[in-house]
Design a protein around this motif. Sequence first.
Motif, mmCIF file in Angstrom:
data_model
loop_
_atom_site.group_PDB
_atom_site.id
_atom_site.type_symbol
_atom_site.label_atom_id
_atom_site.label_comp_id
_atom_site.label_asym_id
_atom_site.label_seq_id
_atom_site.Cartn_x
_atom_site.Cartn_y
_atom_site.Cartn_z
ATOM 1 N N LYS A 378 0.873 -1.183 0.000
ATOM 2 C CA LYS A 378 0.000 0.000 0.000
ATOM 3 C C LYS A 378 0.899 1.219 0.000
ATOM 4 O O LYS A 378 1.948 1.217 0.660
ATOM 5 C CB LYS A 378 -0.990 0.003 1.166
ATOM 6 N N ILE A 379 0.496 2.206 -0.755
ATOM 7 C CA ILE A 379 1.394 3.333 -0.999
ATOM 8 C C ILE A 379 0.696 4.664 -0.737
ATOM 9 O O ILE A 379 -0.528 4.742 -0.717
ATOM 10 C CB ILE A 379 1.917 3.322 -2.460
ATOM 11 N N ILE A 380 1.509 5.699 -0.557
ATOM 12 C CA ILE A 380 0.995 7.074 -0.508
ATOM 13 C C ILE A 380 1.753 7.848 -1.589
ATOM 14 O O ILE A 380 2.983 7.919 -1.554
ATOM 15 C CB ILE A 380 1.220 7.715 0.875
ATOM 16 N N ILE A 381 1.005 8.377 -2.545
ATOM 17 C CA ILE A 381 1.632 9.149 -3.621
ATOM 18 C C ILE A 381 1.613 10.619 -3.190
ATOM 19 O O ILE A 381 0.566 11.151 -2.820
ATOM 20 C CB ILE A 381 0.861 8.977 -4.951
ATOM 21 N N ILE A 382 2.762 11.263 -3.228
ATOM 22 C CA ILE A 382 2.853 12.666 -2.783
ATOM 23 C C ILE A 382 3.473 13.487 -3.911
ATOM 24 O O ILE A 382 4.503 13.101 -4.464
ATOM 25 C CB ILE A 382 3.735 12.792 -1.517
ATOM 26 N N ASP A 383 2.818 14.591 -4.260
ATOM 27 C CA ASP A 383 3.383 15.428 -5.323
ATOM 28 C C ASP A 383 4.110 16.622 -4.731
ATOM 29 O O ASP A 383 4.167 16.789 -3.507
ATOM 30 C CB ASP A 383 2.291 15.841 -6.329
ATOM 31 N N LYS A 384 4.670 17.433 -5.623
ATOM 32 C CA LYS A 384 5.482 18.594 -5.198
ATOM 33 C C LYS A 384 4.711 19.546 -4.286
ATOM 34 O O LYS A 384 5.288 20.196 -3.431
ATOM 35 C CB LYS A 384 5.871 19.366 -6.459
ATOM 36 N N GLU A 385 3.404 19.644 -4.539
ATOM 37 C CA GLU A 385 2.594 20.554 -3.715
ATOM 38 C C GLU A 385 2.089 19.880 -2.450
ATOM 39 O O GLU A 385 1.222 20.393 -1.748
ATOM 40 C CB GLU A 385 1.405 21.068 -4.534
ATOM 41 N N ARG A 386 2.589 18.683 -2.228
ATOM 42 C CA ARG A 386 2.232 17.879 -1.050
ATOM 43 C C ARG A 386 0.777 17.433 -1.035
ATOM 44 O O ARG A 386 0.195 17.225 0.028
ATOM 45 C CB ARG A 386 2.588 18.609 0.245
ATOM 46 N N ASN A 387 0.195 17.318 -2.208
ATOM 47 C CA ASN A 387 -1.084 16.628 -2.284
ATOM 48 C C ASN A 387 -0.775 15.157 -2.083
ATOM 49 O O ASN A 387 0.239 14.664 -2.583
ATOM 50 C CB ASN A 387 -1.714 16.826 -3.665
ATOM 51 N N MET A 388 -1.650 14.474 -1.408
ATOM 52 C CA MET A 388 -1.376 13.060 -1.111
ATOM 53 C C MET A 388 -2.538 12.182 -1.512
ATOM 54 O O MET A 388 -3.694 12.598 -1.423
ATOM 55 C CB MET A 388 -1.127 12.877 0.372
ATOM 56 N N PHE A 389 -2.206 10.990 -1.939
ATOM 57 C CA PHE A 389 -3.233 10.032 -2.305
ATOM 58 C C PHE A 389 -2.782 8.667 -1.818
ATOM 59 O O PHE A 389 -1.705 8.193 -2.183
ATOM 60 C CB PHE A 389 -3.413 10.037 -3.827
ATOM 61 N N ALA A 390 -3.558 8.063 -0.955
ATOM 62 C CA ALA A 390 -3.141 6.778 -0.383
ATOM 63 C C ALA A 390 -3.995 5.647 -0.925
ATOM 64 O O ALA A 390 -5.158 5.850 -1.278
ATOM 65 C CB ALA A 390 -3.270 6.831 1.126
ATOM 66 N N THR A 391 -3.418 4.475 -1.014
ATOM 67 C CA THR A 391 -4.183 3.316 -1.490
ATOM 68 C C THR A 391 -4.340 2.305 -0.359
ATOM 69 O O THR A 391 -3.638 2.352 0.641
ATOM 70 C CB THR A 391 -3.459 2.603 -2.644
#
Length: 427
Positions: A378-391
Amino acid sequence: MKILIGITGSIAAIKTIELVHKIAQLGHECKIILTRGGANFVTPMSLASMGADVYTDDKINAYKTSDIMEHINLAKWADYILIVPASANTIAKLTYGFADNTLTATILASNAPKILIPAMNQQMWKATATQNNISKILQLGFMMWGPASGLQACGDIDVGRMIEVDEILDKLQKLLSSKCTMSETCQQRQEGPNMNEYNNLKGKRIVITAGGTIEPLDPVRYISNHSSGKMGYGLAKEAVYRGAEVTLIYGKTTQAIPNGLKDVIHVTTADEMLEASIQHATVTDIFIGCAAVCDYKMKIPNPQKIKKSENNLVLELIKNPDIIARIKQLYPKLFVVGFAAETENIVNYAIDKLVTKNLDMIIANDVSTGVFGYDTNKIIIIDKERNMFATEELAKEYLAKIILDKIFLYTRTDSRSMEAPSDATYR
Ligand code: PMT
């Protein structure tokens, strides 16, 4: 849109007066739930003056029939729920499903997308308990914007500040105007990745590193790790399916080369992986560093087998080059994605790597148990603006789809827009 704003106990609550005013000016209907902690910093009267009904836990008449179902009515009313500022305390309660005040009860009862905008002292943010809660709550489908770094009310200078009001408005408008963003809605999460992925990376060139590097100690012994290459190979396979031109640079692995993948380079050490990466990154658009690169190598590997003589053996290790940091430095226009393998403080350490290596995106994973070599993660995707999306816990092949969906959204225009393509098939 009907936007429910939950205000909790933090000095940043004072900024919500401006926020509510500006959201109302954009034509949205606002209602506010103010917790007791929030009411220490901002009054119901000042918020109501901005044009929004305010609900609190302090009822003048606790037995008014209209109050009894208040949390259910608010939960059903809201199209979106912003928890701003979100204190460590409220985040902890929401993580574990508490419903002990109007705000937490309403959130538990609502299936509207929920966005946390944290604000707290840097040490409270970094505390293992908060970090564990953040990892869990993202997996429950909450989105998170921020926190930012900078001077805090207590005088500390570090991460934990609430992001600025204009940034919140900007993110809100993007969220409301797009069918899909980095921070997907709960419903999109349940429906899974883009079903129209076939060939959607046609014309893109992607370099992926996978597996573990091997750093020799002597001709027969080495330092390495348990990476199997499953995640990196999953990404390569999916990228080929989507029509990308893929170069796979792989180290130690248990995997067979995916069908249709022609450009494969086998390396052993981190130095070799760096050399191959530099060479292939010259002609690529996207670089994904999924390999588990050994951080250290022998200063001078022993030319002969090290003899067993003393009880203790001291080896002198030196740092390996940082491959993805170097790639981003050499080719700043490349979209560079890293992975962060962490065993504690997952989100915080991953953000550190995102920033220090100057990456465009980082995939955080908790490797304290069962990730290296396993079929799922299970992962958390984080972008440069620190938006996060977890699975949730998912098969690595399926995670590859989700990761490539995100990369597709970011790289499909020069502006790296957060907005979805107009023909996005997310429903
Ligand atoms: O291969 P599997 O068994 O399927 O397992 C998948 C995985 C656990 C290996 C994968 O999900 C993962 O987390 N890969 C990154 C492992 C790692 O080295 O993480 P790190 O946090 O130490 O490094 C951060 C990032 O920097 C990584 O993108 C890494 O590739 C890169 N790095 C690290 C050190 C270095 N010298 N050069 C680098 O480029």
